[in-house]
Scaffold this motif. Structure first.
Motif, PDB file in Angstrom:
ATOM      1  N   PHE B 186       0.841  -1.184   0.000  1.00 36.69           N
ATOM      2  CA  PHE B 186       0.000   0.000   0.000  1.00 36.69           C
ATOM      3  C   PHE B 186       0.889   1.252   0.000  1.00 36.69           C
ATOM      4  N   HIS B 187       0.759   2.050  -1.038  1.00 37.23           N
ATOM      5  CA  HIS B 187       1.576   3.265  -1.198  1.00 37.23           C
ATOM      6  C   HIS B 187       3.071   2.990  -1.146  1.00 37.23           C
ATOM      7  N   ASP B 188       3.426   1.735  -1.470  1.00 37.47           N
ATOM      8  CA  ASP B 188       4.840   1.349  -1.490  1.00 37.47           C
ATOM      9  C   ASP B 188       5.533   1.567  -0.136  1.00 37.47           C
ATOM     10  N   ARG B 189       4.737   1.441   0.932  1.00 42.33           N
ATOM     11  CA  ARG B 189       5.331   1.590   2.267  1.00 42.33           C
ATOM     12  C   ARG B 189       6.154   0.354   2.604  1.00 42.33           C
ATOM     13  N   PRO B 190       7.027   0.480   3.601  1.00 47.60           N
ATOM     14  CA  PRO B 190       7.763  -0.720   4.029  1.00 47.60           C
ATOM     15  C   PRO B 190       6.783  -1.782   4.554  1.00 47.60           C
ATOM     16  N   ILE B 191       7.173  -3.029   4.429  1.00 46.20           N
ATOM     17  CA  ILE B 191       6.370  -4.155   4.918  1.00 46.20           C
ATOM     18  C   ILE B 191       5.955  -3.941   6.381  1.00 46.20           C
ATOM     19  N   SER B 192       6.850  -3.324   7.141  1.00 45.72           N
ATOM     20  CA  SER B 192       6.576  -3.122   8.565  1.00 45.72           C
ATOM     21  C   SER B 192       5.469  -2.097   8.802  1.00 45.72           C
ATOM     22  N   HIS B 193       5.072  -1.379   7.762  1.00 42.06           N
ATOM     23  CA  HIS B 193       4.080  -0.321   7.954  1.00 42.06           C
ATOM     24  C   HIS B 193       2.798  -0.553   7.171  1.00 42.06           C
ATOM     25  N   VAL B 194       2.535  -1.804   6.834  1.00 40.66           N
ATOM     26  CA  VAL B 194       1.278  -2.123   6.154  1.00 40.66           C
ATOM     27  C   VAL B 194       0.570  -3.243   6.925  1.00 40.66           C
ATOM     28  N   VAL B 195      -0.524  -3.746   6.356  1.00 39.15           N
ATOM     29  CA  VAL B 195      -1.305  -4.749   7.090  1.00 39.15           C
ATOM     30  C   VAL B 195      -0.628  -6.108   7.236  1.00 39.15           C
ATOM     31  N   CYS B 196       0.561  -6.257   6.718  1.00 39.21           N
ATOM     32  CA  CYS B 196       1.268  -7.543   6.778  1.00 39.21           C
ATOM     33  C   CYS B 196       1.192  -8.148   8.176  1.00 39.21           C
ATOM     34  N   THR B 197       0.835  -9.451   8.228  1.00 40.01           N
ATOM     35  CA  THR B 197       0.764 -10.130   9.526  1.00 40.01           C
ATOM     36  C   THR B 197       2.066 -10.834   9.868  1.00 40.01           C
ATOM     37  N   ASN B 198       3.055 -10.702   8.999  1.00 40.86           N
ATOM     38  CA  ASN B 198       4.359 -11.341   9.175  1.00 40.86           C
ATOM     39  C   ASN B 198       4.291 -12.860   9.156  1.00 40.86           C
ATOM     40  N   CYS B 199       3.211 -13.405   8.606  1.00 42.25           N
ATOM     41  CA  CYS B 199       3.026 -14.855   8.651  1.00 42.25           C
ATOM     42  C   CYS B 199       4.092 -15.602   7.859  1.00 42.25           C
ATOM     43  N   GLY B 200       4.675 -14.927   6.861  1.00 35.95           N
ATOM     44  CA  GLY B 200       5.770 -15.563   6.124  1.00 35.95           C
ATOM     45  C   GLY B 200       5.345 -16.606   5.111  1.00 35.95           C
ATOM     46  N   GLN B 201       4.060 -16.720   4.857  1.00 31.96           N
ATOM     47  CA  GLN B 201       3.627 -17.687   3.846  1.00 31.96           C
ATOM     48  C   GLN B 201       4.184 -17.324   2.474  1.00 31.96           C
ATOM     49  N   CYS B 202       4.363 -16.031   2.231  1.00 29.83           N
ATOM     50  CA  CYS B 202       4.963 -15.581   0.964  1.00 29.83           C
ATOM     51  C   CYS B 202       6.410 -16.046   0.883  1.00 29.83           C
ATOM     52  N   VAL B 203       7.101 -15.997   2.022  1.00 29.60           N
ATOM     53  CA  VAL B 203       8.491 -16.444   2.065  1.00 29.60           C
ATOM     54  C   VAL B 203       8.567 -17.924   1.692  1.00 29.60           C
ATOM     55  N   ASN B 204       7.619 -18.693   2.226  1.00 32.78           N
ATOM     56  CA  ASN B 204       7.602 -20.134   1.944  1.00 32.78           C
ATOM     57  C   ASN B 204       7.393 -20.449   0.474  1.00 32.78           C
ATOM     58  N   ARG B 205       6.766 -19.538  -0.231  1.00 29.59           N
ATOM     59  CA  ARG B 205       6.438 -19.820  -1.626  1.00 29.59           C
ATOM     60  C   ARG B 205       7.261 -19.023  -2.622  1.00 29.59           C
ATOM     61  N   CYS B 206       8.112 -18.137  -2.140  1.00 26.82           N
ATOM     62  CA  CYS B 206       8.954 -17.365  -3.055  1.00 26.82           C
ATOM     63  C   CYS B 206       9.982 -18.309  -3.687  1.00 26.82           C
ATOM     64  N   PRO B 207      10.074 -18.315  -5.024  1.00 26.01           N
ATOM     65  CA  PRO B 207      11.013 -19.248  -5.658  1.00 26.01           C
ATOM     66  C   PRO B 207      12.466 -18.791  -5.526  1.00 26.01           C
ATOM     67  N   THR B 208      12.669 -17.525  -5.218  1.00 30.46           N
ATOM     68  CA  THR B 208      14.032 -16.984  -5.109  1.00 30.46           C
ATOM     69  C   THR B 208      14.230 -16.382  -3.720  1.00 30.46           C
ATOM     70  N   GLY B 209      15.225 -15.548  -3.589  1.00 28.70           N
ATOM     71  CA  GLY B 209      15.486 -14.907  -2.308  1.00 28.70           C
ATOM     72  C   GLY B 209      14.875 -13.522  -2.190  1.00 28.70           C
ATOM     73  N   ALA B 210      13.805 -13.273  -2.945  1.00 30.51           N
ATOM     74  CA  ALA B 210      13.200 -11.934  -2.911  1.00 30.51           C
ATOM     75  C   ALA B 210      12.442 -11.685  -1.618  1.00 30.51           C
ATOM     76  N   LEU B 211      11.909 -12.727  -1.032  1.00 29.65           N
ATOM     77  CA  LEU B 211      11.240 -12.606   0.257  1.00 29.65           C
ATOM     78  C   LEU B 211      11.887 -13.604   1.212  1.00 29.65           C
ATOM     79  N   THR B 212      12.428 -13.089   2.288  1.00 29.99           N
ATOM     80  CA  THR B 212      13.063 -13.963   3.276  1.00 29.99           C
ATOM     81  C   THR B 212      12.729 -13.436   4.663  1.00 29.99           C
TER      82      THR B 212
END
Lengths: 387, 598
Positions: B186-212
């Motif tokens: 949202f508005h290109d804010r940092p992950i720490s400043h959006v609704v992210c729940t930090n669940c990390g499911q995106c990390v589990n499915r990222c094929p590269t090191g873009a999300l860790t």
């Protein structure tokens, strides 16, 4: 060499006719009769892709769903095309009539005109015309309503499935096909999506009959087409011409005597150099076009022409699929790099191969057509691109 | 689509028959023909956007995406024709050109799907120009849990689909088009400043090191090597059934004993178990539920919020803070087992072991990325210190084992150290969806009736399984005198895992369509065993193997009810007094805050 026709101007699209008369007749026809007539005419989509309109309607009519849609694609975004604007401006009633005929043919009660964002200024008059039209078809007993949706400026939203996504309120990204729109289109319902001009052509066909229509054009490209003529021409503008003429005929009529190339079909189309004018047929058997005809004379740098198109695609790719998103960037940066002497001139050959991959591996028509302009310009004007 | 209709096609000239609706990719799998994929993921809807899986259909104008094309009667598919190979090589080269291939520095080195493809399709010099610009500007590392590095992103949108489809959060989405297209917030804010729940499911499915996850490996090593520090470590229940995957075992291998030995060899001063505080959570949360029921049913107190929901999943807690803040009073006030452990490590444990809490470094090993955020919450300092200093994921822990040169396979199993190292089967099953519910019922039912739950072997099967939302009810009969108000009450429960399912349950509650008493919610699919800090890859089969292992672990333990954990009994006797007592409230309970919904 293919058979070509002499250039022949007609006046059908903008002809002032009373749609009430045609619609009254259509009211008495069955869906099958309408579809047969359109099939018989040989009409192909006027947006550029050239899918047979009668087939599209037939597939859509065969779907069992209760809710179906007619979508009029008025997201005229191809660089150098400005004919749909003129059609909507001058004969909107005929566009609505075409949608109503399509609705009757496929069994849809709802029509949506997806209007290019930049054409929003037309909306008040289009709405006023629509009000009159709705009143008329109501009197005639048609159960059909038309509404508008406005685009927001993305070229990709002219791609049919991206257009549906846009109407549905999502990001305009093309869908996987199949399923095709005729079975699962707008809101997942069977949808016939037709270009503005195609819809008006259906009115012409139902007014004058398919026999009359077929007499225009060629066997593979029946009828006439509205051309948007621009570039180095003494008479830029909109012209309705029979399909099937040679590009030489066209250039003789519209060129400035110094035409070195014509970009047929806009950024997604092909660049035809002078030496091929005589052998190039404008039509589905030759080089098809959604209407854009851009003439370049010898004062133009074809590198700049190509750069301009690549810049356009680089910005207007939706960015979803790899070949298109990254391919467009590589083509643009690649020709720049060769021009600056940072990459070898043979790098152009790698880019030609890349463009060929984009043509077969991209998800939608946008990425698949980037190679058209790229390869036709590079093949014919290689020196201008490199040096 | 009719289920039983079969379609017949040929792939690489071999005939195959698959049910209508199958994709070309699935048909090829049936023939054991491998078609490479990248944007495709078993847990997610089809995207068809990477184009790595293109195949040739004889006679077709273009190639087809195998993952997105339905197998059709009479198809003649080639998966390895020249046209296909050339296109695939180009696609891989294009992806590499927009990816910062700093492999040796990358956290995902050797577990990267793009790297694997590059090994197959792109050796020698790269064909295309490097498109990665100023990569420093493309890294968002402001969050204490999730790092997003756009310079490694290949725009496959798996993360976007994960966040919207599995989690209904949509903290990340696509923005821009063409060369500007990227995965943004949202508005290109940092992950720490959006609704992210930090669940990390995106990390589990990222094929590269873009999300860790943000890694704290070096901080933990520093603490271990600091002789002035006393480093305690706790291990979550779900780690022991997944760690093996990082170390060469098949999914579902239980490595509890070896894991404990490895931790001791790494140099932790005390190796303890989060299961202990899981049992403690059951005592506290069970008591809280019974108290709420009493207030609501007997005292007719309108202020008492029911249904009560669990609070052990920090992804879920942040989700409710953002999306259903009006239900914050319904969330159990119990801290999660991790945070209970942290608060006790620097009080109860410190006292008992005679260590100055100032010098204790409390480390936890979690299947979770949201636990990193949880440990950093300002609410979590009730010991007078930061209750948990560092949270490592299962993956980070595996890196430490490798760094230390430990040959994991040959390790002798050993047991946890004592004081907060005892655990029961009830604590273990916290790692699986339905586990907290089952553990709670095992204990609460027995407290109320004096009898064990009426299920074979204590296995409360109705709350188990992978359905997104499970409902179960239990009629309470034969209550002891003090609990007689519950006689004949049908306790209604719901269990949801994955935030999309949590959203469903909470929407039903909000609309007054559900009359549950108690709801267990885990942010991640499958519960903690499918957590965002677990080994990559993940899919339904892998998660099921881990769950099976969790229940095996439960069955293998001599004590399987939280209230029978001797160390739990001891801590109430020696330190806490009673469940929900004064001391408990001070150290083990907390409250959460309302956050903006965007």
């Amino acid at each position: 060499m293919m058979e070509t026709k002499k250039i022949s101007k007609v006046d059908l699209i903008f002809e002032d006719i009373d749609p009430r008369e045609i619609l009254t007749r259509v009211k008495g026809m069955s869906a099958t009769e309408i579809i047969e007539e359109v099939l018989e005419s040989g009409l192909k989509g006027r947006g550029g892709a050239g899918f047979p309109t009668g087939m599209k309607w037939k597939f859509c009519s065969e779907e069992k769903e209760k809710d179906k849609y007619i979508v009029c694609n008025a997201d005229e975004g191809e660089p150098g095309t400005f004919k749909d604007r003129e059609i909507l401006d001058r004969v909107a009633q005929k566009v609505y009539a075409g949608m109503t005929i399509a609705g009757k043919a496929v069994g849809a009660q709802t029509g949506i005109v997806y209007l290019r964002g930049e054409y929003k200024f037309l909306l008040p008059q289009l709405r006023a015309e629509l009000e009159k039209f709705h009143k008329m078809i109501h009197e005639l007993g048609f159960d059909f309503r038309i509404d508008f949706r406005i685009g927001s400026g993305a070229y990709i939203c002219g791609e049919e499935s991206a257009l549906f996504e846009s109407i549905e309120g999502r990001r305009g990204e093309p869908r996987n096909k199949p399923p095709y729109p005729t079975s699962s289109g707008l809101f997942g319902k069977p949808t016939s999506i037709n270009n503005v001009e195609t819809l008006v052509n259906s009115v012409i066909i139902l007014k004058y009959g398919s026999e009359f229509y077929k007499k225009m054009g060629t066997q593979f490209s029946t009828g006439a087409k509205v051309f948007s003529v621009s570039g180095d021409t003494p008479k830029p503008g909109i012209y309705e011409l029979e399909l099937g003429m040679s590009l030489l005929e066209f250039v003789n009529e519209f060129g400035d005597g110094d035409t070195k190339a014509v970009q047929v079909g806009g950024a997604a189309g092909f660049c035809v150099p002078r030496k091929l004018f005589a052998s190039t047929v404008i039509g589905f058997e030759g080089v098809p076009t959604g209407g854009s005809m851009k003439l370049f004379n010898s004062s133009r740098s074809m590198y700049n022409v190509l750069h301009n198109y690549l810049d356009f695609f680089n910005e207007e790719s939706c960015g979803q699929c790899t070949p298109c998103r990254v391919g467009c960037q590589q083509l643009l940066k690649g020709v720049e790099s060769v021009k600056r002497g940072e990459s070898k001139s043979t790098y152009i050959d790698e880019l030609v191969k890349l463009a060929a991959t984009m043509k077969v591996a991209s998800k939608c028509g946008l990425g698949q057509s980037v190679g058209n302009a790229f390869n036709s310009i590079v093949e014919n004007f290689r020196e201008e691109i490199i040096y | 689509m009719k289920k039983n209709k079969m379609v017949n096609l040929k792939i690489n000239n071999q005939p195959v028959s698959v049910p209508e609706g199958s994709t070309v990719l699935q048909a090829a799998e049936k023939l054991n023909i491998h078609i490479p994929t990248l944007c495709n993921h078993d847990d997610l809807c089809v995207a068809g956007n990477c184009r790595v899986c293109v195949v040739e259909h004889k006679g077709a104008r273009t190639l087809l995406a195998g993952c997105a094309t339905p197998a059709a009667e009479g198809m003649d598919i080639m998966t390895n024709s020249l046209k296909v190979r050339n296109a695939r090589k180009h696609v891989v080269e294009l992806l590499l050109s927009e990816h910062r291939a700093d492999c040796t520095k990358c956290y995902r080195n050797q577990n990267c799907e793009l790297q694997e493809l590059a090994n197959e399709y792109s050796f020698g010099d790269h064909i295309f120009l490097d498109l990665v610009g100023d990569h420093e500007a493309m890294i968002d590392d402001a969050s204490c849990a999730i790092i997003k590095d756009d310079s490694k992103c290949i725009r496959c949108q798996r993360c976007v689909r994960t966040c919207s489809q599995l989690q209904k959060v949509s903290a990340i989405a696509v923005s821009g088009k063409g060369s500007e297209m990227k995965i943004s917030t949202f508005h290109d804010r940092p992950i720490s400043h959006v609704v992210c729940t930090n669940c990390g499911q995106c990390v589990n499915r990222c094929p590269t090191g873009a999300l860790t996850e943000k890694n704290y490996i070096d901080s933990v090593w520093d603490a271990i090597y600091d002789s002035g520090k006393h480093v305690v470590v706790q291990t979550a229940p779900a780690v022991r059934v997944a760690l093996g995957e990082e170390l060469g075992y098949d999914p579902g291998e239980r490595v509890t004993g070896k894991m404990v030995t490895a931790l001791k060899q790494l140099g932790f001063d005390s190796v303890l178990d989060t299961d202990f505080t899981a049992d403690l959570t059951i005592m506290e949360e069970g008591t809280e539920l019974l108290t709420r029921l009493k207030k609501a049913l007997v005292e007719q107190d309108k202020e008492t919020a029911l249904p009560m929901t669990t609070s052990c999943s920090p992804g879920w807690v942040k989700f409710i803070e953002h999306k259903f803040p009006e239900f914050l009073p319904n969330v159990s006030t119990c801290k999660s087992p991790q945070q209970m452990f942290g608060a006790l490590a620097k009080t109860y444990y410190a006292d008992n072991r005679g260590v100055d809490p100032e010098n204790i470094v409390s480390v936890s090993i979690m299947p979770c990325t949201a636990k990193k955020f949880e440990a950093n919450r300002p609410e979590m300092r009730d010991s007078g210190y930061k209750d948990v200093d560092y949270v490592l994921t299962t993956r980070e822990f595996a890196v430490m084992i490798k760094q230390a040169g430990i040959d994991f396979r040959t390790l002798e199993p050993s047991g946890y150290d004592s004081l907060m190292g005892d655990s029961t089967g009830a604590g273990v099953i916290f790692g699986a969806t339905g586990g907290v519910m089952e553990a709670a019922i095992r204990t609460a039912y027995e407290i109320v009736t004096g009898k064990p739950v009426p299920f074979d072997n204590l296995n409360i099967t109705p709350v188990r399984g992978m359905e997104g939302v499970k409902e179960a009810s239990l009629k309470i009969e034969g209550c002891l005198k003090e609990w007689s108000f519950l006689e004949g009450v049908e306790l209604k429960t719901a269990i949801a895992h994955g935030l999309t399912n949590a959203n469903k349950v909470m929407t039903a509650v909000r609309n007054g369509e559900a009359d549950y008493h108690f709801i267990e919610i885990m942010a991640c699919p499958g519960g903690c065993i499918g957590g965002g800090g677990q080994p990559i890859p993940t899919n339904m089969t892998i998660r099921q193997s881990r769950i099976d292992a969790i229940y095996e672990e439960d069955m293998s333990l001599p004590i399987r009810k939280s209230h029978e954990n001797p160390e739990v009994q001891a801590i109430y006797k020696d330190f806490l007094g009673e469940p929900n007592g004064h001391k408990s409230h001070e150290l083990l309970h907390t409250h959460y805050i309302e956050r903006v919904p965007y």
